[in-house]
Motif scaffolding. Structure first.
Motif, PDB file in Angstrom:
ATOM      1  N   ALA A  19      33.262   1.237  14.226  1.00 58.30           N
ATOM      2  CA  ALA A  19      32.808   2.277  13.029  1.00 58.30           C
ATOM      3  C   ALA A  19      31.573   3.236  13.590  1.00 58.30           C
ATOM      4  O   ALA A  19      31.719   4.294  13.388  1.00 58.30           O
ATOM      5  CB  ALA A  19      32.077   1.505  11.784  1.00 58.30           C
ATOM      6  N   LEU A  20      30.763   2.392  14.275  1.00 54.71           N
ATOM      7  CA  LEU A  20      29.324   3.026  14.876  1.00 54.71           C
ATOM      8  C   LEU A  20      29.865   4.045  15.995  1.00 54.71           C
ATOM      9  O   LEU A  20      29.622   5.101  16.105  1.00 54.71           O
ATOM     10  CB  LEU A  20      28.548   2.073  15.541  1.00 54.71           C
ATOM     11  CG  LEU A  20      27.792   1.459  14.735  1.00 54.71           C
ATOM     12  CD1 LEU A  20      26.826   0.306  15.462  1.00 54.71           C
ATOM     13  CD2 LEU A  20      26.633   2.033  14.007  1.00 54.71           C
ATOM     14  N   ALA A  21      31.027   3.580  16.671  1.00 55.47           N
ATOM     15  CA  ALA A  21      31.477   4.511  17.650  1.00 55.47           C
ATOM     16  C   ALA A  21      32.139   5.892  17.319  1.00 55.47           C
ATOM     17  O   ALA A  21      31.940   6.881  17.804  1.00 55.47           O
ATOM     18  CB  ALA A  21      32.491   3.772  18.603  1.00 55.47           C
ATOM     19  N   ALA A  22      32.768   5.680  16.199  1.00 51.13           N
ATOM     20  CA  ALA A  22      33.306   6.959  15.558  1.00 51.13           C
ATOM     21  C   ALA A  22      32.467   7.721  14.824  1.00 51.13           C
ATOM     22  O   ALA A  22      32.640   8.784  15.009  1.00 51.13           O
ATOM     23  CB  ALA A  22      34.225   6.484  14.271  1.00 51.13           C
ATOM     24  N   SER A  66      32.708   5.848  22.977  1.00 50.78           N
ATOM     25  CA  SER A  66      33.305   4.480  22.894  1.00 50.78           C
ATOM     26  C   SER A  66      32.344   3.250  22.297  1.00 50.78           C
ATOM     27  O   SER A  66      31.340   3.285  22.706  1.00 50.78           O
ATOM     28  CB  SER A  66      33.975   4.355  24.129  1.00 50.78           C
ATOM     29  OG  SER A  66      33.034   3.728  25.210  1.00 50.78           O
ATOM     30  N   ARG A  67      33.262   2.146  22.047  1.00 51.78           N
ATOM     31  CA  ARG A  67      32.565   0.961  21.750  1.00 51.78           C
ATOM     32  C   ARG A  67      31.809   0.245  22.730  1.00 51.78           C
ATOM     33  O   ARG A  67      30.772   0.147  22.666  1.00 51.78           O
ATOM     34  CB  ARG A  67      33.538  -0.177  21.038  1.00 51.78           C
ATOM     35  CG  ARG A  67      32.917  -1.269  20.518  1.00 51.78           C
ATOM     36  CD  ARG A  67      33.957  -2.248  19.797  1.00 51.78           C
ATOM     37  NE  ARG A  67      33.413  -3.378  19.461  1.00 51.78           N
ATOM     38  CZ  ARG A  67      33.129  -4.352  20.185  1.00 51.78           C
ATOM     39  NH1 ARG A  67      33.253  -4.354  21.674  1.00 51.78           N
ATOM     40  NH2 ARG A  67      32.508  -5.523  19.543  1.00 51.78           N
ATOM     41  N   ASN A  68      32.446   0.442  23.982  1.00 56.63           N
ATOM     42  CA  ASN A  68      31.993  -0.203  25.365  1.00 56.63           C
ATOM     43  C   ASN A  68      30.497   0.597  25.539  1.00 56.63           C
ATOM     44  O   ASN A  68      29.664   0.158  26.050  1.00 56.63           O
ATOM     45  CB  ASN A  68      32.979  -0.084  26.293  1.00 56.63           C
ATOM     46  CG  ASN A  68      34.015  -1.044  26.146  1.00 56.63           C
ATOM     47  OD1 ASN A  68      33.837  -2.122  25.327  1.00 56.63           O
ATOM     48  ND2 ASN A  68      35.214  -0.921  26.856  1.00 56.63           N
ATOM     49  N   THR A  69      30.672   1.814  25.319  1.00 54.17           N
ATOM     50  CA  THR A  69      29.594   2.719  25.681  1.00 54.17           C
ATOM     51  C   THR A  69      28.520   2.235  24.965  1.00 54.17           C
ATOM     52  O   THR A  69      27.095   2.258  25.263  1.00 54.17           O
ATOM     53  CB  THR A  69      29.796   4.311  25.535  1.00 54.17           C
ATOM     54  OG1 THR A  69      30.850   4.618  26.522  1.00 54.17           O
ATOM     55  CG2 THR A  69      28.368   5.045  25.737  1.00 54.17           C
TER      56      THR A  69
END
Length: 370
Positions: A287-290, A295-298
């Motif tokens: 959700a934070l990535a969106a 990206s989530r990994n970033t």
């Protein structure tokens, strides 16, 4: 509808100011006759005459018992909404919570108005008297003031959720009547932000989790009708206090021609600010990535590099630290404290607390009050 096409005339298109990025960089400043504040006032007034309707870009409806208007965007233009509220005496509140698949820009005319904007997330570019502006990546507060007539161009980056709240004062007298009286402090503050505005570099002010939380409260206002206006007016005053008292940021906006990619430090600070503003919310990497547009990994790599701990560990420690404060300073039941800091089950909270402090929440409270 393409952004390069002029939208059909509606009561809320008093002047055509919308353009895409290519048009912006290749064009000149438009000849706008209506000031930004007058446009805000006009839109609210027109909503009193036509309380609801729809066009290609949005549908609108009257809010705040006739003192506001909300625009919900059509899918062809973007997702989300924008709202304008007339708080009386030349003071307006502007709220935006949206994401657009294409970048777009808007021109506006300013003369003597004072504008405070808190940008919670997303990318925003501002330019004064010329299309080329500087990019600001949230979270920041911006303050602008220019006694002379000037044009401003604001641009929104594509594919990023843009959450922002602006308090707009028609002139210095409106700011004074709102609660910041004419004084040496007021004059010094206005001179400082005027210098930045004239140099085409927004006055950036660091904001903490409290200011971001107030801005988020405005975006998520739970009231309708006249109560909505009352609530928004109180929150607008609170937000203005944070902007006026905030420290000038050491971070500088980046020129339009530079890369718009979020650097690692900015990603980490965005995530931290989002977490700090409301510990009760679930912290889901996807959700934070969106929301931030990476990206989530970033997010995970950036947070660990910037703060030396994982995002999960940081959230865990912050929640327990907040729990200690609530146990010591309030009489809230244990169950309410658990929910406040983001635990759905009180038992899970008690287990985590016991593991961290080798005592139960109740025992901790007793030891502090004995």
């Amino acid at each position: 509808m393409k952004l390069s096409e002029k939208p059909s005339l509606t009561p809320f298109n008093s002047e055509y100011r919308l353009c895409n990025t290519a048009e912006l960089l290749g064009g000149r400043c438009p000849d706008l006759q209506t000031t930004f504040v007058d446009e805000l006032s006009l839109k609210v007034e027109q909503a009193r005459l036509i309380p609801q309707g729809q066009c290609e870009t949005w549908c609108w409806r009257q809010t705040c018992g006739g003192s506001g208007v909300r625009f919900d965007f059509e899918p062809s233009f973007g997702r989300g909404f924008s709202e304008i509220i007339d708080l009386d005496d030349g003071v307006f509140l502007r709220v935006r919570n949206s994401v657009h698949k294409d970048p777009y820009s808007v021109w506006s005319c300013h003369e003597g108005d004072v504008v405070f904007t808190v940008l919670l997330s997303g990318g925003l570019s501002l330019g004064v008297q010329k299309p080329e502006g500087s990019w600001i990546w949230a979270p920041f507060a911006l303050a602008g003031f220019n006694p002379q007539r000037c044009l401003a161009c604001s641009s929104v980056a594509a594919d990023l959720d843009v959450h922002l709240v602006s308090v707009v004062f028609k002139d210095v007298r409106a700011l004074n009547k709102f609660g910041f009286p004419a004084s040496r402090d007021c004059e010094a503050f206005l001179r400082r932000i005027e210098t930045f505005t004239r140099s085409n570099i927004p006055a950036l002010i660091d904001v903490d989790a409290h200011a971001l939380s107030v801005a988020q409260d405005i975006i998520e206002c739970p009231f309708e009708g006249t109560l909505r206006k009352l609530y928004m007016a109180g929150k607008a005053r609170e937000l203005a206090c944070y902007v006026i008292s905030g420290r000038e940021s050491k971070t500088r906006a980046t020129p339009r021609g530079h890369s718009r990619r979020l650097d690692q430090g900015t990603v980490a600070r965005l995530v931290k600010a989002r977490v700090d503003s409301d510990l009760s919310q679930s912290v889901a990497g996807d959700a934070l990535a969106a929301e931030i547009g990476v990206s989530r990994n970033t997010i995970m790599r950036a947070f660990k590099a910037e703060f030396g701990t994982t995002l999960g560990q940081y959230v865990h420690e912050e929640r327990l630290s907040q729990a200690c404060r609530l146990l010591e300073e309030t009489a809230l039941p244990i169950t309410d404290i658990a929910l406040t800091i983001g635990y759905d089950k009180p038992g899970s909270f008690s287990d985590a607390f016991r593991q961290a402090y080798r005592c139960t929440p109740s025992q901790f409270r007793l030891s502090r009050h004995s």
